[in-house]
Motif scaffolding. Structure first.
Motif, PDB file in Angstrom:
ATOM      1  N   SER A 106       0.806  -1.210   0.000  1.00 23.20           N
ATOM      2  CA  SER A 106       0.000   0.000   0.000  1.00 23.20           C
ATOM      3  C   SER A 106       0.835   1.253   0.000  1.00 23.20           C
ATOM      4  O   SER A 106       0.341   2.335  -0.291  1.00 23.20           O
ATOM      5  N   VAL A 107       2.125   1.141   0.353  1.00 21.07           N
ATOM      6  CA  VAL A 107       3.025   2.293   0.298  1.00 21.07           C
ATOM      7  C   VAL A 107       3.590   2.382  -1.103  1.00 21.07           C
ATOM      8  O   VAL A 107       4.137   1.418  -1.621  1.00 21.07           O
ATOM      9  N   PRO A 108       3.489   3.528  -1.771  1.00 22.83           N
ATOM     10  CA  PRO A 108       3.940   3.637  -3.170  1.00 22.83           C
ATOM     11  C   PRO A 108       5.431   3.414  -3.301  1.00 22.83           C
ATOM     12  O   PRO A 108       6.233   4.269  -2.963  1.00 22.83           O
ATOM     13  N   ALA A 109       5.821   2.204  -3.781  1.00 23.98           N
ATOM     14  CA  ALA A 109       7.227   1.824  -3.848  1.00 23.98           C
ATOM     15  C   ALA A 109       8.102   2.753  -4.674  1.00 23.98           C
ATOM     16  O   ALA A 109       9.190   3.097  -4.247  1.00 23.98           O
ATOM     17  N   PRO A 110       7.689   3.172  -5.893  1.00 22.91           N
ATOM     18  CA  PRO A 110       8.577   4.056  -6.665  1.00 22.91           C
ATOM     19  C   PRO A 110       8.919   5.327  -5.918  1.00 22.91           C
ATOM     20  O   PRO A 110      10.042   5.797  -5.973  1.00 22.91           O
ATOM     21  N   ALA A 115      12.290   9.088  -2.757  1.00 23.72           N
ATOM     22  CA  ALA A 115      12.374   9.898  -1.540  1.00 23.72           C
ATOM     23  C   ALA A 115      13.684   9.665  -0.822  1.00 23.72           C
ATOM     24  O   ALA A 115      14.279  10.581  -0.266  1.00 23.72           O
ATOM     25  N   ILE A 116      14.162   8.418  -0.840  1.00 25.32           N
ATOM     26  CA  ILE A 116      15.434   8.112  -0.189  1.00 25.32           C
ATOM     27  C   ILE A 116      16.547   8.893  -0.841  1.00 25.32           C
ATOM     28  O   ILE A 116      17.384   9.507  -0.171  1.00 25.32           O
ATOM     29  N   GLU A 178      14.763  -6.096  12.911  1.00 26.85           N
ATOM     30  CA  GLU A 178      13.911  -6.510  11.795  1.00 26.85           C
ATOM     31  C   GLU A 178      14.619  -6.315  10.454  1.00 26.85           C
ATOM     32  O   GLU A 178      14.481  -7.146   9.549  1.00 26.85           O
ATOM     33  N   ILE A 179      15.381  -5.222  10.334  1.00 28.31           N
ATOM     34  CA  ILE A 179      16.088  -4.955   9.081  1.00 28.31           C
ATOM     35  C   ILE A 179      17.220  -5.958   8.892  1.00 28.31           C
ATOM     36  O   ILE A 179      17.452  -6.457   7.776  1.00 28.31           O
ATOM     37  N   TYR A 197      14.434   2.747   5.799  1.00 34.64           N
ATOM     38  CA  TYR A 197      13.539   3.864   5.476  1.00 34.64           C
ATOM     39  C   TYR A 197      12.103   3.367   5.277  1.00 34.64           C
ATOM     40  O   TYR A 197      11.148   3.907   5.846  1.00 34.64           O
ATOM     41  N   GLN A 198      11.955   2.309   4.479  1.00 33.33           N
ATOM     42  CA  GLN A 198      10.613   1.789   4.212  1.00 33.33           C
ATOM     43  C   GLN A 198       9.983   1.200   5.467  1.00 33.33           C
ATOM     44  O   GLN A 198       8.791   1.404   5.737  1.00 33.33           O
ATOM     45  N   LYS A 199      10.771   0.477   6.261  1.00 33.10           N
ATOM     46  CA  LYS A 199      10.241  -0.133   7.477  1.00 33.10           C
ATOM     47  C   LYS A 199       9.710   0.920   8.433  1.00 33.10           C
ATOM     48  O   LYS A 199       8.634   0.751   9.028  1.00 33.10           O
ATOM     49  N   MET A 200      10.433   2.026   8.599  1.00 32.86           N
ATOM     50  CA  MET A 200      10.000   3.067   9.527  1.00 32.86           C
ATOM     51  C   MET A 200       8.753   3.784   9.033  1.00 32.86           C
ATOM     52  O   MET A 200       7.884   4.163   9.817  1.00 32.86           O
ATOM     53  N   ILE A 201       8.638   3.960   7.722  1.00 32.18           N
ATOM     54  CA  ILE A 201       7.425   4.564   7.164  1.00 32.18           C
ATOM     55  C   ILE A 201       6.223   3.656   7.432  1.00 32.18           C
ATOM     56  O   ILE A 201       5.135   4.114   7.797  1.00 32.18           O
ATOM     57  N   LEU A 202       6.421   2.357   7.270  1.00 25.91           N
ATOM     58  CA  LEU A 202       5.347   1.412   7.543  1.00 25.91           C
ATOM     59  C   LEU A 202       4.978   1.399   9.019  1.00 25.91           C
ATOM     60  O   LEU A 202       3.818   1.186   9.382  1.00 25.91           O
TER      61      LEU A 202
END
Length: 414
Positions: A106-110, A115-116, A178-179, A197-202
């Motif tokens: 559900s998080v827009p991967a591109p 963003a990173i 987890e990472i 980055y993605q894990k923290m956004i989730l």
């Protein structure tokens, strides 16, 4: 290892100065512009400062831990320098990224990786902090990192950065653990960084603001301790609805303890030309529901009180639940980002006994650390909605931005 800084009019001149003193085998680790010092030196052009390293001759055949540290820092520096210049990851790296769950999809991967590259522009500061540590501290860290991979050292650096931003040690440790479970051996730094980055956004999840009622008026209660800016926050939200979205809004206050708070909200109501009313009893709230049934939103300011005052808690609970089975309602707990985490836990627990709520954080302009936003999200499980960063009405409020916040927590800048 010898690490030293040299200054010159140009990068070439500074490097040449370094080579003259340390020899031709120096390695450039960082380059930045610096201001001259002196009364009229601000009129002169900037100087260039380079940080160089020189590996000393080993005294034995044991593994040179300093070399590993240098290699790790140099690799991180290269990642930061290349951010935004590389259009895509190599194919083999893309294949190594684990499949994501439906929730992660559900998080827009591109946008994640863009963003990173675009936002984490100041990880270089982490490198500089590492280089500026006292030699004794570096030697201790080198002993601890013996036999540790470069990726592990990078993850340790991210962990330290989260702690510096006041992310609770338990949550920071859980994220790193987890990472590390999904990191491949000797995986690139940008892959480890992207995972973090993605894990923290989730972890933050999607922001959830005030939503319109499916039928009839929506009543929105704003609760929280004194001094966090509830009244000003309500005015900002009311202005957004009234001016930007052309919604019909009514303002109520149940804060009968502070005359100044009621008058402040009355002033905002007059400016916005919306109805305003002070309510003292449950019956008056119920009457307001009848009077404003054709409106889109009724925003209710409540009295701030100590979370230890049981009588006030009971009165607040009665007010909040007086509209149950009559209209749709939402409750927002307003907190200051400057409050100590231990106190935030006590406040969150006290209000959880009254009703389920979403979170609004104020005074982001008065703190340099945002760890409490993640701490309270993970502790309460409540959705984050809005953040405020000043007193200006209606400008200094925005929807909570997970990407922007994670960037700050990982050492980035605005």
């Amino acid at each position: 290892m010898i690490i030293k800084k040299f200054v010159g009019k140009t990068e070439s001149e500074a490097v040449e100065n370094a080579k003259k003193e340390l020899g031709a085998n120096v390695v450039v680790m960082n380059v930045k512009n610096v201001k001259r010092k002196g009364l009229f030196d601000f009129l002169k052009p900037h100087m260039v400062e380079v940080t160089v390293a020189l590996e000393e001759e080993p005294v034995s055949h044991e593994k040179d831990v300093s070399a590993d540290v240098k290699a790790a820092v140099s690799a991180i520096s290269e990642v930061v320098s290349n951010m935004g210049n590389t259009p895509a990851q190599p194919a083999e790296v893309q294949r190594s990224i684990p499949a994501v769950s439906q929730e992660e999809a559900s998080v827009p991967a591109p946008k994640e990786h863009k963003a990173i590259e675009e936002k984490l522009d100041s990880l270089q500061s982490l490198i500089e902090q590492q280089l500026q540590k006292p030699e004794e501290e570096k030697k201790e860290e080198e002993k601890e990192t013996e036999q540790v991979s470069e990726t592990d050292m990078f993850m340790k650096l991210l962990h330290t950065t989260m702690l510096d931003n006041e992310v609770d040690e338990v949550y920071a440790g859980q994220i790193i653990e987890e990472i590390e479970k999904v990191n491949k051996p000797n995986c690139p730094f940008d892959f480890a960084l992207a995972n973090t980055y993605q894990k923290m956004i989730l972890k933050f999840g999607k922001p959830v603001g005030i939503t319109p009622s499916e039928k009839g008026v929506k009543v929105v209660f704003f609760v929280g301790p004194t001094g966090v800016g509830k009244t000003t926050t309500i005015a900002k939200i009311a202005s957004r609805f009234q001016v930007d979205e052309k919604k019909k809004v009514a303002l109520l206050t149940a804060d009968t303890y502070r005359i100044a708070a009621a008058e402040q909200l009355r002033t905002y109501a007059n400016i916005l030309e919306v109805p305003f009313r002070v309510v003292y009893t449950v019956e008056e709230i119920e009457q307001a529901l009848v009077d404003f049934k054709e409106y889109d939103y009724i925003l209710v300011d409540t009295a701030g009180h100590s979370y230890q005052n049981e009588a006030q808690k009971e009165n607040m609970t009665r007010f909040i639940h007086s509209v149950d089975d009559k209209v749709e309602k939402e409750v927002f707990l307003v907190l200051s980002a400057t409050t100590k985490y231990r106190d935030l836990i006590s406040i969150a627990d006290a209000y959880k006994e009254m009703a389920d709520y979403k979170l609004i954080f104020t005074k982001l302009d008065e703190t340099t650390t945002l760890g409490n936003l993640l701490n309270l999200k993970l502790y309460t499980g409540a959705s984050l909605s809005y953040v405020t960063h000043g007193q200006n009405v209606p400008d200094d409020i925005e929807n909570f931005n997970p990407q922007k916040t994670v960037k700050r927590l990982l050492g980035g800048k605005n």
